[in-house]
Every structure is written in C-alpha cells, then in structure tokens.
Design an enzyme around this catalytic site. Structure first.
Site, PDB file in Angstrom:
ATOM      1  N   ASP A 123     -17.312  10.654  -0.196  1.00 39.62           N
ATOM      2  CA  ASP A 123     -18.494  10.333  -0.993  1.00 39.62           C
ATOM      3  C   ASP A 123     -18.054   9.949  -2.398  1.00 39.62           C
ATOM      4  OD1 ASP A 123     -20.889  10.176  -2.327  1.00 39.62           O
ATOM      5  OD2 ASP A 123     -21.721  12.008  -1.469  1.00 39.62           O
ATOM      6  N   ASP A 321     -22.092   2.962  -3.897  1.00 38.29           N
ATOM      7  CA  ASP A 321     -22.063   4.325  -3.365  1.00 38.29           C
ATOM      8  C   ASP A 321     -21.728   4.299  -1.880  1.00 38.29           C
ATOM      9  OD1 ASP A 321     -22.530   7.167  -3.229  1.00 38.29           O
ATOM     10  OD2 ASP A 321     -24.464   6.704  -2.325  1.00 38.29           O
TER      11      ASP A 321
END
Length: 441
Positions: A123, A321
């Site tokens: 992440d 992201d």
C-alpha cells in the site's frame, strides 16, 4: 584481498609506465619531467604508453575504441555501485483476489528467525507495516508467531520509534498504536523483527504486531507500507534502496506472481516519463502529483480548475495510490469525464448502473481511450484499464466513480486498476514519479 591485488596491479602498472618512459627516446616521455609531487599522466593510447599505437600495426579503429571504452565504463559503473553498496531487490507481486480472496496486491515476506512467510498487501498510502500476531483477537488463522522467533523484540514507550507511530500509547512498558484501515480498526504493539524481501534481509524492522482487529477491511496476512513516512519501508531502508522503488501491477485475473516490486535505483527503467511529486505536510505519506487535465478520446473535457488544483490546506489534489481499487475523481471532474464517455459511446445506447458504477452498458460498445494529463507526462489508459466487464461479459461499466462524500471528497485518486500493466516509479530523492507501459500480467 581483491582490493590489495588491485592496488598491487596498479603499482606494477605505474612502475612499467615509468620504465617505458625512461626507454622512450621522445623527451616528452622522459621520467625527468616528473618534479616533486608533479607526475606526468599519459593516456592509454599515448605514444608514451606501452599500450599505445606503437604497440600495434595500426591504431585501433575509432568505432572499436568507443565500443571498448563503453564496455569498460559499464564494468566500472558496476564496480562503483558495489563500492557504494547500491542494492536492488525484485519482489514478485500478485493479485490477492485469486490467492487470499482480498482486493489487494500482495508480496511474499519472510518474517523472523527462522523465517515465517506471510502474504502481505502493498500500500503506497500507508507507512507502518503491520501483521497479525499470535494471540490476536479477530485475526485470520495465518499469523506470525513471535514466540518462535529468536530476533523478535518489543519496543518500549521511551524508544524514538514510539513517537513516530500513529496514535501511540503505552500498554505497560510496551509502545502500542491504533489505526483505522477502511472500515476496520487495528490495535498493535510496536515491535522489531527481521523482514526479508526477496533475498534482502532487513534486521530490526519496526512494525505493528496486531493484537486486536475489527471489521473486514484488514488484509488477512498484514500490510507493507510504501508511503514516505518515518516508519515506511522507504524510510527504514533508505541506506539500502535510496528511497527509490517501482512496481508493476498485474491484472486482477492473473493467477501467479507476474507483477513486481523493484526496490532500489539499480535496474529501474530508463525510458520513462516523469511528473514532479508534491508534498502535503498534512498528508505527508501520500504521493501527490499535478493532474492538469483529462482527455476522453481526442477531446480534453471541461473540468473546473479548482477540481484538480493542489491545496495542502484542504488536502485537495491528485494522488497515485496502489491500495484503492477504482479511480475516484471529485464530482465535477468525474461528471465531465463520464458525460464525454457516454457521448463517445453513443447517446442512443441505454445506460444502466451496477453497484457503485453509474455508466454501464448491456450491449457491445466501442470503448474510448482516457488520458490523464500530468505535468510533464501523459498516461493513456488501455481499454482493459478503462472498463470492467461482468463475468458473463454481458455488462460493461466505466471503471471509475465520483469521490465519496466525506473527508476525501476533494481528492482525486488514480487507483490500482488504472495502473495495471504500467511501471510506476517513485523517486523520492529527485521528487518525481514516473510511469511507463509494461505488461506484467
């Protein structure tokens, strides 16, 4: 030993050159021209050099000389890299959908001594790593057993890492912290352990050992944070990887580890376009970039400048992201893209909705391209990154949506589906983000 051998060879070469100069009738080559600390320096192909053209029937062709020099340079650069301790590590990435039924991308990480393998989500918008540990309440059955590792260590409340943790608190003498991830809450003890990625072992890696979790958003075997905060992988391996990494995400239906997380400066793509990274002190972990416009087909859609503008005070702007699945655009930007998409597909075709997607078709359509236009580079999405199709293939939807009506309502997020089969390079020292097409599915 190799260094001593190198120095001996260099000394012998200097002695040979001096002897050659003494025997060379050219007065320019005489050793008497050396005075005090001033020594003559000859080029390799100089007439004074024992390796020069005089030793050949004819001087080497220019092309041969250039190619040989280039080859020698490459060897030299590799040697310099070894002296500097420059490292690279390639960690395979897979879609968690097919392996652990999680909408994340995962890597294999070995934790502890002897190592225990966990499939951790990657992440780019998170910092601290965390893994489910033995005794965890609400965790899956795949946990890291700290009792079986000889290198596990709990971090005390007085340690500097405790101040770097999100929402730290003290549980006895052990530092703990709490975070929210999606719709879940996580309570962890701050710990240190050896993390091994590919062949690189990182000793005393600071992470959260999960003790309790609620909700279903937590990746079942933990998370590896690739943000740029103090407890991220990037920060904890700064000397090893120079705060540089890239990744290529495979398609969701890929059954194997065909993607890759490439750590370090070595082996990164050369032919790649960059856009500057922006810093937001209020959301320092996120990778903000300047999104200037969006093109659907050949037309740049009409988006109010404020919908794309970077604003550190409000958190507005655009981030890249890897943890979000589908791209979210602030409402004015999304509606402009959606309306032009519908116009390009054909206004006579009926539009339906499916879940959170409001632009779906049950008839076959010709999908227009969508291009994100950043400062310094454009990112044109292939068709498979623009739409999502039902399992039966009867429904096709635009794989984007409007930003949710919450704290992120002002944030544009370029998500992982739109990044699939691209190499995304994060270069923090040079404050830039690069994107290049690369098939990794």
């Amino acid at each position: 030993m190799a260094a001593l051998s190198y120095l001996f060879s260099l000394s012998f070469l200097c002695f040979s050159l001096a002897a050659q100069a003494l025997n060379n009738p050219d007065p320019k080559c005489s050793a008497t021209n050396d005075h005090g600390s001033n020594l003559q320096v000859f080029h390799f192909y100089s007439p004074c050099s024992p390796f020069g053209p005089a030793k050949y029937a004819r001087p080497p062709p220019w092309e041969e000389y250039v190619l040989q020099t280039l080859a020698n340079d490459q060897s030299r650069l590799q040697f310099l890299a070894s002296l500097a301790g420059v490292k690279k590590s390639i960690v395979p990435i897979a879609s968690g959908r097919q392996i652990i039924q999680s909408p994340t991308y995962i890597v294999r990480a070995k934790i502890g001594t002897p190592p225990q393998t966990l499939l951790m989500a990657v992440d780019t918008s998170s910092d601290a790593a965390w893994v489910p540990c033995n005794g965890c309440v609400g965790c899956s059955s795949n946990v890291f057993n700290s009792l079986k590792s000889t290198t596990f260590k709990s971090i005390g409340c007085g340690a500097p890492q405790c101040k770097q943790a999100p929402n730290p608190s003290c549980l006895g003498s052990t530092c703990s912290f709490n975070v929210t991830y999606g719709g879940s809450t996580i309570a962890s003890n701050l710990s240190q352990e050896t993390f091994t990625l590919a062949n690189d072992a990182v000793p005393a890696y600071t992470f959260g050992c999960i003790q309790k979790t609620t909700g279903s958003s937590v990746p079942p075997q933990g998370l590896l944070g690739l943000g740029r905060g103090p407890l991220s992988l990037l920060s904890q391996t700064q000397n090893l990887y120079q705060s540089t990494f890239s990744y290529c995400l495979p398609g969701y239906k890929s059954l194997n580890y065909s993607g890759s997380l490439r750590l370090g400066t070595v082996g990164q793509p050369i032919r790649i376009k960059y856009t500057p990274l922006l810093k937001n002190p209020r959301r320092s972990s996120l990778y903000y970039v300047n999104l200037n416009a969006i093109r659907v087909g050949r037309r740049i859609v009409d988006i109010p400048p404020a919908a794309l503008a970077f604003n550190p005070t409000t958190g507005a702007g655009t981030v890249i992201d890897s943890g979000t699945v589908f791209t979210r655009l602030v409402t004015p930007a999304y509606e402009a893209v959606r309306n032009e998409f519908r116009r390009r597909v054909g206004r006579k075709l009926p539009v339906t909705s499916l879940g959170g997607f409001d632009t779906c078709y049950t008839a076959p359509i010709v999908v227009p391209t969508i291009t994100f236009m950043f400062s310094g580079m454009n990112m044109t999405l292939p068709i498979e990154n623009v739409v999502i199709r039902s399992t039966a293939g009867s429904t096709t939807c635009l794989a984007m949506a409007a930003a949710p009506d919450n704290v992120n309502s002002v944030l544009n997020v370029i998500a992982n589906m739109q990044q699939q089969n691209h190499r995304v390079l994060i270069d923090v020292p040079n404050s830039r983000l690069g994107v290049a097409r690369e098939t990794c599915t």
